[in-house]
Enzyme design. Structure first.
Site, PDB file in Angstrom:
ATOM      1  N   GLN A 126       0.726  -1.275   0.151  1.00 56.61           N
ATOM      2  CA  GLN A 126       0.053  -0.093  -0.027  1.00 56.61           C
ATOM      3  C   GLN A 126       1.026   1.206   0.111  1.00 56.61           C
ATOM      4  O   GLN A 126       1.692   1.637   0.867  1.00 56.61           O
ATOM      5  CB  GLN A 126      -0.978   0.073   1.109  1.00 56.61           C
ATOM      6  CG  GLN A 126      -1.817   1.203   1.229  1.00 56.61           C
ATOM      7  CD  GLN A 126      -2.501   1.113   2.617  1.00 56.61           C
ATOM      8  OE1 GLN A 126      -2.015   0.971   3.867  1.00 56.61           O
ATOM      9  NE2 GLN A 126      -3.844   1.466   2.802  1.00 56.61           N
ATOM     10  N   GLU A 244     -10.563  -1.437   6.407  1.00 55.04           N
ATOM     11  CA  GLU A 244      -9.653  -1.615   7.104  1.00 55.04           C
ATOM     12  C   GLU A 244      -9.756  -1.299   8.718  1.00 55.04           C
ATOM     13  O   GLU A 244      -9.391  -2.189   9.487  1.00 55.04           O
ATOM     14  CB  GLU A 244      -8.440  -0.811   6.619  1.00 55.04           C
ATOM     15  CG  GLU A 244      -6.996  -1.239   7.464  1.00 55.04           C
ATOM     16  CD  GLU A 244      -5.916   0.241   7.005  1.00 55.04           C
ATOM     17  OE1 GLU A 244      -4.881  -0.161   7.535  1.00 55.04           O
ATOM     18  OE2 GLU A 244      -6.293   1.031   6.411  1.00 55.04           O
TER      19      GLU A 244
END
Length: 395
Positions: A126, A244
């Site tokens: 990420q 998340e």
């Protein structure tokens, strides 16, 4: 609101337990108990075992390999995974880029990436945080300038977890600086073998190498790698970060650690390491943690019940993120307290402890310090408290 599990859900829990007992390799289970470092190969092996069972990406839509599980089944599965000491797989593949591709990806992007992502044939990282854009992520400055059929990337990302292993990165890049800072951000996919990408390691206080700096020097990325629309990457990122945060409470993991703490307390009391007064204070602290953990679990179950009936849980995800990460940190505080001076040692991953509890105590202080980061992951807890205040309290 009914928070009890149905007979069908209880049967499902038994099915999950049986699978984990039979399928989880003992060496991986032992590594998790001893808090040893998992290699890339360890994570790949376990995720492929789950994927062969159809359980690697259960929350994805069925047409992309998911399971039509209820929110309660997903909760049960996550809890049983933690209680069985099973690795979590790759969160970047399973919980981040996968759901984003399912929702925002083009047909070509879905065909090209989703199956490989589920089976971890592609390892993702990420690219969000930058030296001047962490909690205030919208302040990012790494640019992506359009040049024909490509974007040219220049700038830097930081704290990029497992970039040293990654085949591809999903990240946010600034394509326009003329409007509000949340505007002009584009969500891109890029091959980590592209010329101009440099990865430099960052070693954390526990001696591990998971974090990295990533530099971009005239990196060319095809326009077809945009997810969603150019300049609308912030909307994609909010969808990703919501997923998340909702899974970051890790209640099953905290339950497992509380169980280990109680076992360690019993052992230390039995061998005379703790005085009567120390035992009394420790018992009080463990009772406090158990009560807080139960309250957190009930909050999670309320979210599960609301989700099952179509209720919204955006602010609740922030509550779970704040309290869940605080609970994880509280566990490390108690471990460091129990370990005493012995906990100052650095991890020795080449030595298997003789007693299972030793792996929990080994390097307690470095583990305590590095776990400060969990309250920053997925948006700092201070930012989440602002979301709670605005969304739930109207402040």
């Amino acid at each position: 609101m009914k928070l009890d599990f149905t007979p069908e859900e209880t049967a499902f829990r038994d099915e999950v337990r049986t699978f984990l007992k039979d399928a989880l390799p003992e060496d991986l289970r032992r590594k998790m108990i001893n808090r040893d470092h998992l290699t890339k190969e360890d994570t790949v092996r376990w995720q492929r075992i789950l994927n062969a069972r159809g359980w690697a990406v259960t929350h994805w839509p069925v047409e992309y390999g998911g399971q039509a599980w209820t929110p309660a089944q997903r909760y049960i599965f996550q809890e049983e995974m933690a209680l069985a000491h099973a690795p979590e797989g790759s969160p970047f593949n399973v919980n981040m880029i996968g759901p984003v591709l399912c929702k925002f990806g083009t047909p070509a992007q879905k065909d090209g990436f989703l199956a490989a992502t589920a089976n971890i044939d592609i390892w993702w990282c990420q690219g969000f945080s930058e030296p001047g854009a962490g909690s205030d992520l919208a302040s990012l400055k790494t640019t992506a300038v359009r040049d024909g059929d490509h974007y040219v990337l220049n700038g830097q990302k930081i704290w990029t977890t497992q970039a040293q292993h990654a085949d591809w990165m999903f990240g946010l890049f600034r394509t326009d600086s003329s409007g509000k800072k949340q505007q002009g951000i584009t969500f891109l996919l890029l091959d980590m073998k592209t010329p101009g990408i440099t990865v430099r390691p960052i070693e954390t206080i526990d001696g591990e190498h998971d974090a990295n700096e990533v530099f971009f020097d005239d990196v060319r990325v095809p326009v077809e790698n945009v997810i969603g629309e150019e300049g609308r990457g912030w909307d994609v990122a909010k969808h990703l970060l919501g997923s998340e945060r909702s899974g970051i409470a890790r209640i099953g993991l905290s339950k497992e650690r509380l169980s280990q703490l109680r076992a360690l307390e019993s052992r230390l009391a039995a061998d005379g390491t703790l005085t009567d007064e120390e035992q009394r204070r420790l018992a009080h602290k463990l009772a406090e943690v158990e009560v807080e953990l139960r309250a957190l679990e009930l909050t999670q179950l309320r979210v599960v019940a609301a989700d099952a009936h179509g209720g919204g849980a955006n602010a609740a995800a922030s509550i779970l993120k704040v309290k869940g990460t605080e609970m994880q940190q509280r566990m490390t505080e108690l471990v460091a307290e129990l370990a005493g001076p012995a906990g100052l040692a650095m991890p020795d991953h080449d030595h298997a402890p003789n007693d299972p509890d030793d792996g929990w105590v080994n390097a307690a202080a470095p583990f305590y310090f590095t776990m400060r980061k969990v309250s920053i992951f997925g948006g700092s807890n201070e930012v989440q408290k602002n979301i709670i205040a605005k969304t739930m309290l109207g402040l």
